[in-house]
Design a protein around this motif. Structure first.
Motif, PDB file in Angstrom:
ATOM      1  N   ASP A 148       0.803  -1.290  -0.081  1.00 39.85           N
ATOM      2  CA  ASP A 148      -0.027  -0.017   0.005  1.00 39.85           C
ATOM      3  C   ASP A 148       0.852   1.300  -0.154  1.00 39.85           C
ATOM      4  OD1 ASP A 148      -2.914   0.951   0.457  1.00 39.85           O
ATOM      5  OD2 ASP A 148      -1.707   2.019   1.690  1.00 39.85           O
ATOM      6  N   LYS A 150       3.710   1.888  -1.427  1.00 40.52           N
ATOM      7  CA  LYS A 150       4.375   1.987  -2.661  1.00 40.52           C
ATOM      8  C   LYS A 150       3.266   2.721  -3.627  1.00 40.52           C
ATOM      9  CE  LYS A 150       8.052  -1.431  -2.652  1.00 40.52           C
ATOM     10  NZ  LYS A 150       8.497  -2.648  -3.389  1.00 40.52           N
ATOM     11  N   GLN A 151       2.035   2.342  -3.253  1.00 39.84           N
ATOM     12  CA  GLN A 151       0.737   2.933  -4.183  1.00 39.84           C
ATOM     13  C   GLN A 151       0.730   4.296  -3.520  1.00 39.84           C
ATOM     14  OE1 GLN A 151      -0.553   1.715  -6.900  1.00 39.84           O
ATOM     15  NE2 GLN A 151       0.923  -0.318  -6.767  1.00 39.84           N
ATOM     16  N   GLN A 152       0.708   4.409  -2.167  1.00 40.90           N
ATOM     17  CA  GLN A 152       0.182   5.756  -1.612  1.00 40.90           C
ATOM     18  C   GLN A 152       1.352   6.375  -0.530  1.00 40.90           C
ATOM     19  OE1 GLN A 152      -4.320   6.035  -1.219  1.00 40.90           O
ATOM     20  NE2 GLN A 152      -3.787   3.804  -0.651  1.00 40.90           N
ATOM     21  N   ASP A 154       2.590   8.970   0.348  1.00 39.14           N
ATOM     22  CA  ASP A 154       2.304  10.302   1.137  1.00 39.14           C
ATOM     23  C   ASP A 154       1.123   9.896   2.375  1.00 39.14           C
ATOM     24  OD1 ASP A 154       3.906  11.704  -0.508  1.00 39.14           O
ATOM     25  OD2 ASP A 154       2.108  12.579  -1.672  1.00 39.14           O
ATOM     26  N   LYS A 155       0.688   8.658   2.349  1.00 39.55           N
ATOM     27  CA  LYS A 155      -0.241   8.449   3.398  1.00 39.55           C
ATOM     28  C   LYS A 155       0.359   7.881   4.613  1.00 39.55           C
ATOM     29  CE  LYS A 155      -4.516   8.350   0.659  1.00 39.55           C
ATOM     30  NZ  LYS A 155      -5.782   7.586   0.387  1.00 39.55           N
ATOM     31  N   TRP A 156       1.516   7.504   4.445  1.00 39.51           N
ATOM     32  CA  TRP A 156       2.385   6.820   5.395  1.00 39.51           C
ATOM     33  C   TRP A 156       3.613   7.609   6.230  1.00 39.51           C
ATOM     34  CZ3 TRP A 156       0.812   1.842   7.183  1.00 39.51           C
ATOM     35  CH2 TRP A 156       0.032   1.118   6.294  1.00 39.51           C
TER      36      TRP A 156
END
Length: 326
Positions: A148, A150-152, A154-156
């Motif tokens: 996840d 790697k896909q998003q 900025d959310k981590w």
């Protein structure tokens, strides 16, 4: 005429006294005034918990008056500075983790040299780390988190107790192994960072098992994995990082006691012996096992040698990911 029995009794008593002499001399060299044990992080974190365990045992065993003082902030350098500027008489000591020794590698303008400006007294323990996640996220494995992220990305965000802390270095290793560059946000110790993970403001954190396990078992955060080769005896239900999707994420924290530069050798030797004995008692009582801590003992010289090698290893890790001091 001296009877053989009297001679043996006298000889045994003399030998016993001689055997006690070094121990008594070491005890005599312990500080007579109250000792301030500075913890450079907020109360409630792993370093603080261990410091208080050690302080209580030293009080009980040697009658020392020890006050644990939390001086958090600035990557642990506020507490470190308080010890560095103190009189080198053994009445002001620092209890910290490897965070202390990494100041030059993670800070642009550290207020001191953590190696040459302090006296290493004793390394007292080490412990595995725990990776936890915010409770509102649905993922169950590191592999799912990485996919996840790697896909998003900025959310981590990772929380860490301080730059240069064991959790920070373990997080750097996580990013390296995952091929990610997730944001790492430093806090004023474990407790405030963990609070933000529990609230879902920050998604991940790696810190010693002893600091994070209570919140994980209470359901406030999700435990994903321990950063060790084998599952922790304290929490056998939690898989290793390798089992959970990230082989190679193996990292342990360690703890030690330092004093200001220029301490008398006799005081250093006495404090080292007292710490070693206290740790032995804590291990025998099962207190350390309760918090997932492995006892460590040794001389001040072996501690100094360990620090040199540990700083080199961690510096190479930071360099491998082009970390820039802040």
């Amino acid at each position: 005429m001296i009877h053989r029995r009297d001679f043996l009794i006298a000889t045994t008593a003399t030998l016993g006294t001689l055997g006690l002499a070094p121990a008594l001399a070491q005890t005599d060299a312990l500080p007579k005034r109250p000792i301030r044990l500075v913890v450079p992080f907020a109360a409630g974190g792993g370093v603080d918990v261990f410091a208080r365990l050690l302080a209580e045992k030293l009080k009980e065993k040697y009658g020392l008056t020890i006050v644990v003082e939390n001086r958090g902030g600035a990557n642990g350098s506020i507490g470190g500075s308080a010890v560095r500027s103190a009189e080198p008489d053994g009445t002001t000591l620092l209890f910290s983790a490897m965070t202390h020794t990494m100041a030059k590698q993670v800070m642009k303008s550290p207020p001191y040299d953590p190696v040459t400006d302090f006296t290493p007294i004793a390394r007292v323990g080490e412990a595995p780390m725990l990776l936890v996640m915010a409770p509102n996220l649905p993922f169950k494995t590191i592999a799912e988190v990485v996919a996840d992220a790697k896909q998003q990305p900025d959310k981590w965000t990772f929380a860490t107790a301080a730059l240069g802390a064991p959790g920070h270095l373990a997080t750097v290793l996580f990013n390296k192994l995952a091929g990610l560059n997730l944001t790492i946000a430093p806090y004023r110790g474990t407790a405030p960072g963990l609070t933000d993970v529990a609230a879902g403001h920050v998604q991940l954190m790696i810190d010693p098992v002893l600091a994070l396990l209570p919140m994980a078992r209470g359901g406030n955060v999700k435990a994903l994995a321990v950063t060790a080769k084998a599952r922790a005896a304290l929490a056998p239900e939690i898989p290793t990082a390798a089992e959970n999707g990230m082989p190679g994420l193996e990292y342990a924290t360690w703890y030690g006691v330092w004093g200001p530069k220029g301490m008398p050798a006799a005081t250093v030797t006495a404090l080292n012996a007292a710490c070693n004995a206290a740790i032995k008692d804590l291990a025998a009582s099962g207190k350390l096992a309760e918090f997932g801590i492995e006892p460590v003992s040794g001389t001040p010289e072996s501690f100094a040698d360990f620090i040199e090698k540990d700083v080199k290893r961690n510096s190479e890790l930071l360099k491998s990911v082009n970390f820039e001091p802040v």
